[in-house]
Enzyme design. Structure first.
Site, PDB file in Angstrom:
ATOM      1  N   GLY A  15      -3.576  -3.405  -1.122  1.00 25.95           N
ATOM      2  CA  GLY A  15      -2.071  -2.779  -0.678  1.00 25.95           C
ATOM      3  C   GLY A  15      -2.319  -2.442  -2.247  1.00 25.95           C
ATOM      4  N   ASP A  16      -2.546  -2.225  -3.347  1.00 25.45           N
ATOM      5  CA  ASP A  16      -2.141  -1.295  -4.248  1.00 25.45           C
ATOM      6  C   ASP A  16      -3.363  -0.666  -4.299  1.00 25.45           C
ATOM      7  OD1 ASP A  16      -1.225  -0.984  -7.038  1.00 25.45           O
ATOM      8  OD2 ASP A  16       0.279  -2.885  -6.427  1.00 25.45           O
ATOM      9  N   ASP A  17      -3.243  -0.107  -6.191  1.00 23.87           N
ATOM     10  CA  ASP A  17      -4.839   1.311  -6.707  1.00 23.87           C
ATOM     11  C   ASP A  17      -5.951   0.012  -6.267  1.00 23.87           C
ATOM     12  OD1 ASP A  17      -2.812   2.412  -7.663  1.00 23.87           O
ATOM     13  OD2 ASP A  17      -2.729   1.294  -9.200  1.00 23.87           O
ATOM     14  N   SER A  30      -6.141   3.130   0.593  1.00 24.19           N
ATOM     15  CA  SER A  30      -4.528   2.414   0.307  1.00 24.19           C
ATOM     16  C   SER A  30      -3.584   3.199   0.133  1.00 24.19           C
ATOM     17  CB  SER A  30      -4.879   2.520  -1.479  1.00 24.19           C
ATOM     18  OG  SER A  30      -3.846   1.682  -1.931  1.00 24.19           O
TER      19      SER A  30
END
Length: 493
Positions: A273-275, A306
């Site tokens: 959900g992020d980098d 992502s």
């Protein structure tokens, strides 16, 4: 004399392990085993086992081993095994100067709170072993913020220690047969979203001020926050990891090398959900004062999903500097951006000498993204005159399909991002692309063999001829480090 004392110490350890010492021993002390650990060139694959024997690839092999269940651990998914893990590591740490030790985690579901690692140590997970991170805040000590950040990332105060933690260590291996470490992060995500946490959420692994780290052949799930965080460390190999978190949950970064030197990340599959990978080196004045860059970083054979973040992000906490980053053979699927440089006024520091090639992207919002106005500050004491230096950024040999916008490149007025090279890149647009395909401000450089046509600030260097970017020819030191084939036969001493 020194050799004689070392020999005496070794023999005493053998006796202590076998007879339990003068003060009485636990069952686990009696069961410590010597192992036949050495390099085998003709074994078949990582983690191959035959009865009581197994083999694995590692930076270092070990002379002694023990199994977690010998320390009273119960793999039922309910019983807390924090004390068992801590006891096991403590007992095995005695062998650090005598060939090192390995803790074998057998099949089962092993609930545990945080525990510390030790030097010359291997944690090995059976393919059916699952470490379940405790969801109780009381199972995580509160520690000081990192000095290069000045505060926690979630809150002003301290931070919960990571599930697996180590500091000032040498030669640490965390590996297995693709066993699993499950962060069980859902309660933490809810508390963070509701503003109920007093301290920053724990990571799954944080190793700091250490040298010689290997994390390999494991699956990581659902960390409360970042999954893997080596910081202030050097000579790191991270390979063969699967990292999975819901794409709707922010801050679940996959791998975040932070103020580290000589790091190799390879053959990883990350859904986040992020980098997927975020390269960092400290935050504003705290990172500037600490002054430890991330450098000599190799990322290769990475696959990332992502939707709301980057495949590889540089920053935004980059105040200690980021340099000599090399990425190749990268696959991005349904991600917000390929390579993203994030910084801001007040960050200071630099991002320079970045080399990316051989990247395939499918369904992307952006291919190239740079921003000089990203993120918040740790406090009001940052220096607005501390401007970041972004220079010598190279992208080559890329193909992207179903792209909404090829590039969003925004430097800082009066602080231009310079030396950008983009060569041999083909981008196919989505059915509904942005009207402005290349949005460029306060940047300079050149392109060659790029479609669709780039912005005027990145002109074609030699029309009709593909001119490659300047990539370094010599490898970084960690690239040439080879893992040993370690073979272990468990037996009573």
């Amino acid at each position: 004399m020194r050799t004689f004392l070392s020999t005496v110490g070794f023999l005493l350890l053998l006796l202590l392990s076998h007879y339990g010492g003068l003060t009485g021993a636990t069952d686990a002390e009696h069961s410590l085993r010597a192992t036949d650990s050495h390099t085998h060139r003709h074994r078949r694959h990582h983690g191959h086992r035959r009865g009581e024997e197994f083999e694995y690839s590692a930076l270092s092999c070990r002379a002694y081993s023990a199994s977690l269940d010998e320390f009273g651990a119960v793999g039922d998914g309910v019983t807390s095994n924090t004390a068992a893990f801590r006891d096991a590591v403590s007992q095995l740490s005695r062998f650090a100067d005598y060939g090192g030790s390995l803790l074998f985690v057998p099949a089962g579901r092993w609930l545990t709170g945080s525990f510390n690692l030790t030097s010359h140590f291997t944690l090995f997970l059976h393919r059916d072993a699952v470490l379940l991170a405790s969801q109780e805040e009381s199972d995580y000590e509160v520690i000081e913020p990192l000095p290069s950040y000045g505060r926690g990332r979630d809150t002003d105060g301290g931070r919960f220690i990571s599930l697996l933690f180590g500091s000032n260590l040498t030669d640490v291996v965390i590996t297995g047969e693709n066993g699993t470490i499950d962060g069980q992060g859902e309660p933490w995500w809810g508390k963070f979203k509701r503003g109920e946490l007093k301290y920053t959420r724990p990571y799954l692994i944080e190793i700091m001020h250490s040298n010689g780290i290997q994390i390999s052949n494991l699956t990581f799930l659902n960390s409360p926050s970042w999954h893997i965080h080596p910081v202030y460390s050097s000579n790191i190999v991270i390979q063969g990891l699967t990292i999975l978190a819901p794409v709707t949950v922010p801050n679940t970064d996959g791998i975040n090398p932070d103020s580290c030197t000589n790091t190799r990340i390879e053959d990883c599959y990350i859904v986040s959900g992020d980098d997927c990978i975020a390269v960092k080196s400290g935050w504003d004045q705290y990172g500037i004062n600490y002054g430890m860059p991330t450098k000599q970083l190799l990322i290769r054979r990475l696959t990332c999903i992502s939707p709301d973040s980057a495949v590889i992000a540089l920053g935004s906490e980059m105040s200690g500097g980021i340099e000599d980053v090399r990425a190749e053979d990268i696959v991005a699927i349904n991600s917000e951006s390929g390579i993203r440089i994030k910084t801001a006024v007040g960050r200071g520091g630099y991002v320079k000498d970045v080399y990316v090639r051989g990247m395939t992207m499918k369904t992307m919002k952006y291919v190239f993204w740079m921003t000089g106005s990203y993120g918040s500050h740790p406090d009001e004491h940052y220096d607005p005159k501390a401007l970041p230096v972004i220079q010598n950024i190279n992208y080559q040999d890329m193909v992207a399909e179903n792209v909404t916008m090829p590039a969003q490149l925004a430097g800082i007025t009066g602080d231009e991002f310079t030396g950008i090279c983009i060569s041999n890149v083909t981008i196919t647009l989505s059915k509904k692309p942005k009207k402005v395909l290349w949005n460029c401000t306060d940047v300079s450089g050149y392109t060659s063999g790029v479609t669709p046509e780039p912005c005027q600030l990145l002109p074609e260097k030699q029309p009709g001829t593909v001119v490659p970017c300047n990539f370094p020819e010599s490898p970084i030191p960690i690239e040439e480090v080879k893992l040993q084939r370690c073979y272990t036969r468990r037996r009573h001493m």
